[in-house]
Design a protein around this motif. Structure first.
Motif, PDB file in Angstrom:
ATOM      1  N   ARG A  52     -68.633  55.443  19.765  1.00 44.05           N
ATOM      2  CA  ARG A  52     -68.024  56.573  19.421  1.00 44.05           C
ATOM      3  C   ARG A  52     -68.858  57.912  19.613  1.00 44.05           C
ATOM      4  NH1 ARG A  52     -63.806  54.893  14.681  1.00 44.05           N
ATOM      5  NH2 ARG A  52     -62.577  53.564  15.768  1.00 44.05           N
ATOM      6  N   ASP A  53     -70.186  57.606  19.017  1.00 43.79           N
ATOM      7  CA  ASP A  53     -71.196  58.684  18.918  1.00 43.79           C
ATOM      8  C   ASP A  53     -72.293  58.350  19.591  1.00 43.79           C
ATOM      9  OD1 ASP A  53     -73.011  60.648  17.942  1.00 43.79           O
ATOM     10  OD2 ASP A  53     -73.203  60.041  15.860  1.00 43.79           O
ATOM     11  N   ALA A  54     -72.093  58.665  21.078  1.00 39.67           N
ATOM     12  CA  ALA A  54     -73.542  58.267  22.120  1.00 39.67           C
ATOM     13  C   ALA A  54     -74.688  58.792  21.365  1.00 39.67           C
ATOM     14  CB  ALA A  54     -73.077  59.143  23.225  1.00 39.67           C
ATOM     15  N   LYS A  55     -75.107  59.818  20.916  1.00 38.34           N
ATOM     16  CA  LYS A  55     -75.996  60.518  20.310  1.00 38.34           C
ATOM     17  C   LYS A  55     -76.825  59.457  19.209  1.00 38.34           C
ATOM     18  CE  LYS A  55     -79.026  64.305  18.582  1.00 38.34           C
ATOM     19  NZ  LYS A  55     -79.165  65.675  18.408  1.00 38.34           N
ATOM     20  N   GLY A  56     -75.889  59.219  18.081  1.00 39.96           N
ATOM     21  CA  GLY A  56     -76.233  58.464  16.982  1.00 39.96           C
ATOM     22  C   GLY A  56     -76.719  57.146  17.427  1.00 39.96           C
ATOM     23  N   TRP A  57     -75.892  56.571  18.391  1.00 41.44           N
ATOM     24  CA  TRP A  57     -76.175  55.385  18.850  1.00 41.44           C
ATOM     25  C   TRP A  57     -77.708  55.201  19.366  1.00 41.44           C
ATOM     26  CZ3 TRP A  57     -77.877  52.580  23.123  1.00 41.44           C
ATOM     27  CH2 TRP A  57     -77.703  51.285  23.191  1.00 41.44           C
ATOM     28  N   LEU A  58     -77.972  56.259  20.284  1.00 37.21           N
ATOM     29  CA  LEU A  58     -79.315  56.281  20.998  1.00 37.21           C
ATOM     30  C   LEU A  58     -80.498  56.522  19.669  1.00 37.21           C
ATOM     31  CD1 LEU A  58     -78.579  58.517  24.079  1.00 37.21           C
ATOM     32  CD2 LEU A  58     -79.278  55.982  24.059  1.00 37.21           C
ATOM     33  N   VAL A  59     -80.031  57.089  18.970  1.00 32.83           N
ATOM     34  CA  VAL A  59     -81.150  57.531  17.866  1.00 32.83           C
ATOM     35  C   VAL A  59     -81.297  56.207  17.065  1.00 32.83           C
ATOM     36  CG1 VAL A  59     -81.513  58.598  15.535  1.00 32.83           C
ATOM     37  CG2 VAL A  59     -80.737  59.971  17.520  1.00 32.83           C
ATOM     38  N   THR A  60     -80.377  55.488  16.643  1.00 29.53           N
ATOM     39  CA  THR A  60     -80.347  54.425  15.943  1.00 29.53           C
ATOM     40  C   THR A  60     -81.529  53.234  16.544  1.00 29.53           C
ATOM     41  OG1 THR A  60     -78.281  54.863  14.890  1.00 29.53           O
ATOM     42  CG2 THR A  60     -79.252  52.350  14.882  1.00 29.53           C
ATOM     43  N   VAL A  61     -80.832  53.052  17.857  1.00 27.99           N
ATOM     44  CA  VAL A  61     -81.546  52.060  18.736  1.00 27.99           C
ATOM     45  C   VAL A  61     -82.876  52.449  19.078  1.00 27.99           C
ATOM     46  CG1 VAL A  61     -81.525  50.960  21.046  1.00 27.99           C
ATOM     47  CG2 VAL A  61     -79.401  51.399  19.780  1.00 27.99           C
ATOM     48  N   ALA A  62     -83.100  53.757  19.333  1.00 28.11           N
ATOM     49  CA  ALA A  62     -84.400  54.021  19.651  1.00 28.11           C
ATOM     50  C   ALA A  62     -85.474  53.964  18.535  1.00 28.11           C
ATOM     51  CB  ALA A  62     -84.473  55.527  20.079  1.00 28.11           C
ATOM     52  N   TRP A  63     -84.913  54.319  17.385  1.00 34.75           N
ATOM     53  CA  TRP A  63     -85.682  54.368  16.224  1.00 34.75           C
ATOM     54  C   TRP A  63     -86.106  52.983  15.935  1.00 34.75           C
ATOM     55  CZ3 TRP A  63     -88.794  57.038  13.451  1.00 34.75           C
ATOM     56  CH2 TRP A  63     -89.313  56.703  12.252  1.00 34.75           C
ATOM     57  N   ARG A  64     -85.099  52.077  16.080  1.00 32.88           N
ATOM     58  CA  ARG A  64     -85.362  50.517  15.645  1.00 32.88           C
ATOM     59  C   ARG A  64     -86.340  50.043  16.809  1.00 32.88           C
ATOM     60  NH1 ARG A  64     -79.063  48.684  14.687  1.00 32.88           N
ATOM     61  NH2 ARG A  64     -79.101  49.021  12.312  1.00 32.88           N
ATOM     62  N   LYS A  65     -86.244  50.473  17.906  1.00 33.56           N
ATOM     63  CA  LYS A  65     -87.366  50.148  19.051  1.00 33.56           C
ATOM     64  C   LYS A  65     -88.632  50.766  18.659  1.00 33.56           C
ATOM     65  CE  LYS A  65     -84.503  48.397  22.069  1.00 33.56           C
ATOM     66  NZ  LYS A  65     -84.494  46.995  22.741  1.00 33.56           N
ATOM     67  N   PHE A  66     -88.880  51.763  18.131  1.00 32.15           N
ATOM     68  CA  PHE A  66     -90.139  52.356  17.698  1.00 32.15           C
ATOM     69  C   PHE A  66     -90.460  51.345  16.301  1.00 32.15           C
ATOM     70  CE2 PHE A  66     -92.023  54.972  14.359  1.00 32.15           C
ATOM     71  CZ  PHE A  66     -93.000  55.346  14.900  1.00 32.15           C
ATOM     72  N   LEU A  67     -89.541  50.980  15.557  1.00 33.66           N
ATOM     73  CA  LEU A  67     -90.110  50.237  14.417  1.00 33.66           C
ATOM     74  C   LEU A  67     -90.636  48.869  14.744  1.00 33.66           C
ATOM     75  CD1 LEU A  67     -87.165  51.017  11.878  1.00 33.66           C
ATOM     76  CD2 LEU A  67     -89.489  52.220  11.995  1.00 33.66           C
ATOM     77  N   ASP A  68     -89.970  48.341  15.868  1.00 33.42           N
ATOM     78  CA  ASP A  68     -90.314  47.091  16.208  1.00 33.42           C
ATOM     79  C   ASP A  68     -91.689  47.028  16.898  1.00 33.42           C
ATOM     80  OD1 ASP A  68     -88.272  45.918  15.495  1.00 33.42           O
ATOM     81  OD2 ASP A  68     -87.057  46.164  17.424  1.00 33.42           O
ATOM     82  N   ALA A  69     -91.984  48.034  17.807  1.00 34.61           N
ATOM     83  CA  ALA A  69     -93.174  48.168  18.030  1.00 34.61           C
ATOM     84  C   ALA A  69     -94.515  48.460  17.205  1.00 34.61           C
ATOM     85  CB  ALA A  69     -93.032  49.468  19.421  1.00 34.61           C
ATOM     86  N   ARG A  70     -94.252  49.403  16.105  1.00 32.75           N
ATOM     87  CA  ARG A  70     -95.107  49.635  15.272  1.00 32.75           C
ATOM     88  C   ARG A  70     -95.545  48.389  14.461  1.00 32.75           C
ATOM     89  NH1 ARG A  70     -97.663  52.603  17.162  1.00 32.75           N
ATOM     90  NH2 ARG A  70     -97.436  54.973  16.857  1.00 32.75           N
ATOM     91  N   ARG A  71     -94.249  47.568  13.948  1.00 36.64           N
ATOM     92  CA  ARG A  71     -94.527  46.358  13.357  1.00 36.64           C
ATOM     93  C   ARG A  71     -95.554  45.223  14.171  1.00 36.64           C
ATOM     94  NH1 ARG A  71     -88.524  46.988  11.646  1.00 36.64           N
ATOM     95  NH2 ARG A  71     -88.727  47.716   9.430  1.00 36.64           N
ATOM     96  N   ALA A  72     -95.514  45.402  15.407  1.00 35.54           N
ATOM     97  CA  ALA A  72     -95.830  44.616  16.228  1.00 35.54           C
ATOM     98  C   ALA A  72     -97.272  44.859  16.577  1.00 35.54           C
ATOM     99  CB  ALA A  72     -95.274  44.412  17.642  1.00 35.54           C
ATOM    100  N   ASP A  73     -97.520  45.894  16.035  1.00 37.22           N
ATOM    101  CA  ASP A  73     -99.004  46.694  16.218  1.00 37.22           C
ATOM    102  C   ASP A  73     -99.704  46.316  14.796  1.00 37.22           C
ATOM    103  OD1 ASP A  73    -101.403  47.877  16.855  1.00 37.22           O
ATOM    104  OD2 ASP A  73    -100.320  49.994  17.264  1.00 37.22           O
TER     105      ASP A  73
END
Length: 383
Positions: A52-73
């Motif tokens: 329903r909220d395309a930008k909100g969806w992208l922000v949420t998923v992108a932030w999680r992708k960023f967090l996953d990458a940081r946690r793996a580092d």
């Protein structure tokens, strides 16, 4: 069969999503990687389950992708306090972060050329190849320049404004790329320039907005139904957007009244003189030459002097134009095309045909190459 994801929608949302991640503390390069991962995820999942909220969806998923990458580092565990602060999913802020991202990309630590290149890549959505073509440099060289720029702004927060002049150059380059038809970014560049003009009271910001509106007003007449280029003198002026012309002229007049002339105001004045002529034959070329003199004094640009040679040829005759052209380096882009036009006006069809063919070989895009090739063929048929 499920419909494909709207690529234009994703492109329009990307800058704002990237800006949100940077504002939350992600470094620029990591944020861009995370946004790209989110876009891939959107292309895969949206057709079956559109949000329903395309930008909100992208922000949420992108932030999680960023967090996953940081946690793996594991080398950056000291930043664990940042990655543990994951915001709750929800609607994205209504504010447009794109303009803030422009200013980040125009950060004082970057050279103007790097700032423009980075913004075109990160905000404008242009490919490295397209940016390299705009700069007339090899693609590998531009890729290195963009990578260095990303490293430079990594860790910089959106709390320090960049250089307004650089932002204006970026906006104009984005507009021109969109105006060429390669990627339709012209409307987005106008929108952002309007937004910039609303918050920055500067005559050059107004001058750029006026210039964009005056050029954009002629867009419908620039190409024939078969996609071929229609030069300014041959355009159907009834197709020009009179509303955009009226607005552009009014904005320009207000800017010029402040007596702080800049290059975008001078360019807009030239565009306004073209827009003011009901027919090509009624163009005030003498005044256009005067504005090109002002513009050349402001910029020192050889491209400006090349365009001035055309105007001199119209105001004072083709031989005067050729004399002005003779002062310029023949390696300049479109030098051969200008020479061909002036030689044709002077009656030397043999030289004009040869130069049109040479210009076609050097043309930066297919539409221009086709136009110049047809001009050469037309003259060869007459000889």
């Amino acid at each position: 069969m499920t419909p494909p994801v709207n690529g234009a929608l994703l492109r329009s949302l990307t800058p704002g999503v990237l800006a949100v991640l940077v504002r939350r503390g992600a470094d620029f390069a990591a944020a861009e990687d995370a946004v790209q991962d989110a876009l891939v995820e959107a292309v895969r999942s949206w057709p079956a389950d559109p949000p329903r909220d395309a930008k909100g969806w992208l922000v949420t998923v992108a932030w999680r992708k960023f967090l996953d990458a940081r946690r793996a580092d594991t080398a950056r565990r000291r930043r664990e306090d940042l990655v543990d602060q994951e915001p709750e999913p929800g609607p994205a802020p209504a504010a447009d972060d794109t303009l803030q991202l422009y200013f980040l990309c125009a950060h004082p630590s970057l050279t103007p050329s790097s700032a423009v290149a980075l913004t075109l890549r990160a905000v404008g959505g242009l490919t490295t190849r397209q940016i390299a073509r705009a700069y007339l440099v090899p693609e590998a060289t531009m890729a290195q320049r963009i990578s260095r720029a990303k490293r430079t702004v990594s860790g910089v927060r959106l709390d320090r404004p960049g250089d307004v002049a650089t932002v204006l150059r970026v906006l104009y380059l984005v507009f021109n790329e969109g105006y060429s038809g390669d990627i339709d970014l012209a409307a987005e560049a106008i929108r952002l320039t309007r937004q910039l003009a609303a918050v920055i009271d500067h005559p050059e910001v107004a001058g750029l907005l006026a210039l964009m509106l005056l050029h954009h007003a002629r867009r419908a007449a620039r190409t024939a139904p078969d996609g071929s280029l229609v030069p300014l003198a041959e355009q159907d002026r009834t197709q020009w957007d009179t509303g955009a012309i009226t607005e552009g002229v009014a904005i320009l007049q207000a800017a010029l009244a402040r007596d702080r002339l800049g290059e975008f105001q001078a360019q807009a004045a030239i565009a306004a003189l073209h827009a003011d002529a009901p027919r090509a034959e009624e163009t005030d070329w003498v005044q256009i030459v005067e504005w090109y003199d002002e513009l050349a004094g402001l910029t020192g640009s050889p491209v400006v002097r090349l365009n001035r040679a055309v105007a001199v040829g119209e105001a004072d005759g083709p031989r005067a134009g050729l004399a002005a052209l003779a002062e310029l380096d023949e390696s300049l882009p479109r030098h051969a095309a200008v020479a061909a036009y002036l030689h044709e006006r002077d009656g030397d069809l043999t030289a004009a045909a040869r130069l049109y063919a040479e210009a076609a070989h050097k043309a930066p895009n297919l539409a221009e190459r086709d136009y110049l090739t047809r001009q050469a063929a037309r003259l060869n048929a007459r000889r």
